[in-house]
Design a protein around this motif. Sequence first.
Motif, PDB file in Angstrom:
ATOM      1  N   GLU A  19      68.748 -18.515  79.330  1.00  0.00           N
ATOM      2  CA  GLU A  19      68.125 -19.384  80.333  1.00  0.00           C
ATOM      3  C   GLU A  19      68.089 -20.843  79.870  1.00  0.00           C
ATOM      4  O   GLU A  19      68.295 -21.759  80.660  1.00  0.00           O
ATOM      5  N   ARG A  20      67.855 -21.038  78.603  1.00  0.00           N
ATOM      6  CA  ARG A  20      67.859 -22.398  78.059  1.00  0.00           C
ATOM      7  C   ARG A  20      69.270 -22.994  78.125  1.00  0.00           C
ATOM      8  O   ARG A  20      69.453 -24.150  78.463  1.00  0.00           O
TER       9      ARG A  20
ATOM     10  N   GLY B  12      70.046 -23.904  81.695  1.00  0.00           N
ATOM     11  CA  GLY B  12      69.324 -25.123  82.046  1.00  0.00           C
ATOM     12  C   GLY B  12      69.982 -26.374  81.495  1.00  0.00           C
ATOM     13  O   GLY B  12      70.061 -27.401  82.171  1.00  0.00           O
ATOM     14  N   ARG B  13      70.481 -26.294  80.272  1.00  0.00           N
ATOM     15  CA  ARG B  13      71.145 -27.455  79.671  1.00  0.00           C
ATOM     16  C   ARG B  13      72.486 -27.737  80.348  1.00  0.00           C
ATOM     17  O   ARG B  13      72.863 -28.890  80.532  1.00  0.00           O
TER      18      ARG B  13
ATOM     19  N   THR C 293      72.358 -29.466  83.787  1.00  0.00           N
ATOM     20  CA  THR C 293      71.900 -30.852  83.743  1.00  0.00           C
ATOM     21  C   THR C 293      72.817 -31.726  82.876  1.00  0.00           C
ATOM     22  O   THR C 293      72.513 -32.875  82.603  1.00  0.00           O
TER      23      THR C 293
ATOM     24  N   ASN D  74      72.708 -35.514  78.949  1.00  0.00           N
ATOM     25  CA  ASN D  74      71.954 -34.535  79.702  1.00  0.00           C
ATOM     26  C   ASN D  74      70.919 -35.292  80.525  1.00  0.00           C
ATOM     27  O   ASN D  74      70.216 -36.158  79.991  1.00  0.00           O
TER      28      ASN D  74
ATOM     29  N   THR E  12      68.114 -34.537  81.555  1.00  0.00           N
ATOM     30  CA  THR E  12      66.708 -34.337  81.231  1.00  0.00           C
ATOM     31  C   THR E  12      66.385 -34.574  79.764  1.00  0.00           C
ATOM     32  O   THR E  12      65.302 -35.038  79.443  1.00  0.00           O
TER      33      THR E  12
ATOM     34  N   GLU F 225      75.077 -23.377  88.551  1.00  0.00           N
ATOM     35  CA  GLU F 225      74.341 -22.226  88.039  1.00  0.00           C
ATOM     36  C   GLU F 225      75.065 -20.900  88.269  1.00  0.00           C
ATOM     37  O   GLU F 225      75.171 -20.081  87.357  1.00  0.00           O
TER      38      GLU F 225
ATOM     39  N   ARG G  78      76.342 -18.513  85.260  1.00  0.00           N
ATOM     40  CA  ARG G  78      75.843 -17.134  85.115  1.00  0.00           C
ATOM     41  C   ARG G  78      76.999 -16.140  85.078  1.00  0.00           C
ATOM     42  O   ARG G  78      76.974 -15.180  84.308  1.00  0.00           O
TER      43      ARG G  78
END
Length: 120
Positions: free
Chosen positions: A35-36, A39-40, A43, A55, A57, A82, A86
């Motif tokens: 999940e991390r 997320g990276r 972004t 990135n 964020t 995403e 995945r």
Amino acid sequence: MLDGYPRTLNQAVALQSQLRPKDKIVVIEIDVDPERMIGRMITRLVCPKCSAVYNSTSLKPKVEGICDVCGGMLSRRADDQEGIIRERFRAFVAQTLPLRGYFKQLGFIARSMACVHRKR
């Protein structure tokens, strides 16, 4: 040093068959929270001119949308969506994860490392 190869058990067996008895293989396994990682990746920003990576964020450029290195316009990679990420992770689990057991059985895994997030 091989990075990203072999990715499948067949590739690992083929690589092993090409090695001489004195050749050494050391595998370093890096644990990353999926999940991390996702997320990276969603972004992530890249510069098409110089390939610098940012990135949105955690590793922002000094000026939003502009590369610090060359002044190019930052963009997102087409595959940093995403759903695509995945699917790539599912393929990794199915194809690459079996290498863990293969290399462990051969005694090639030196150690396991956790991926640590750092800011620059």
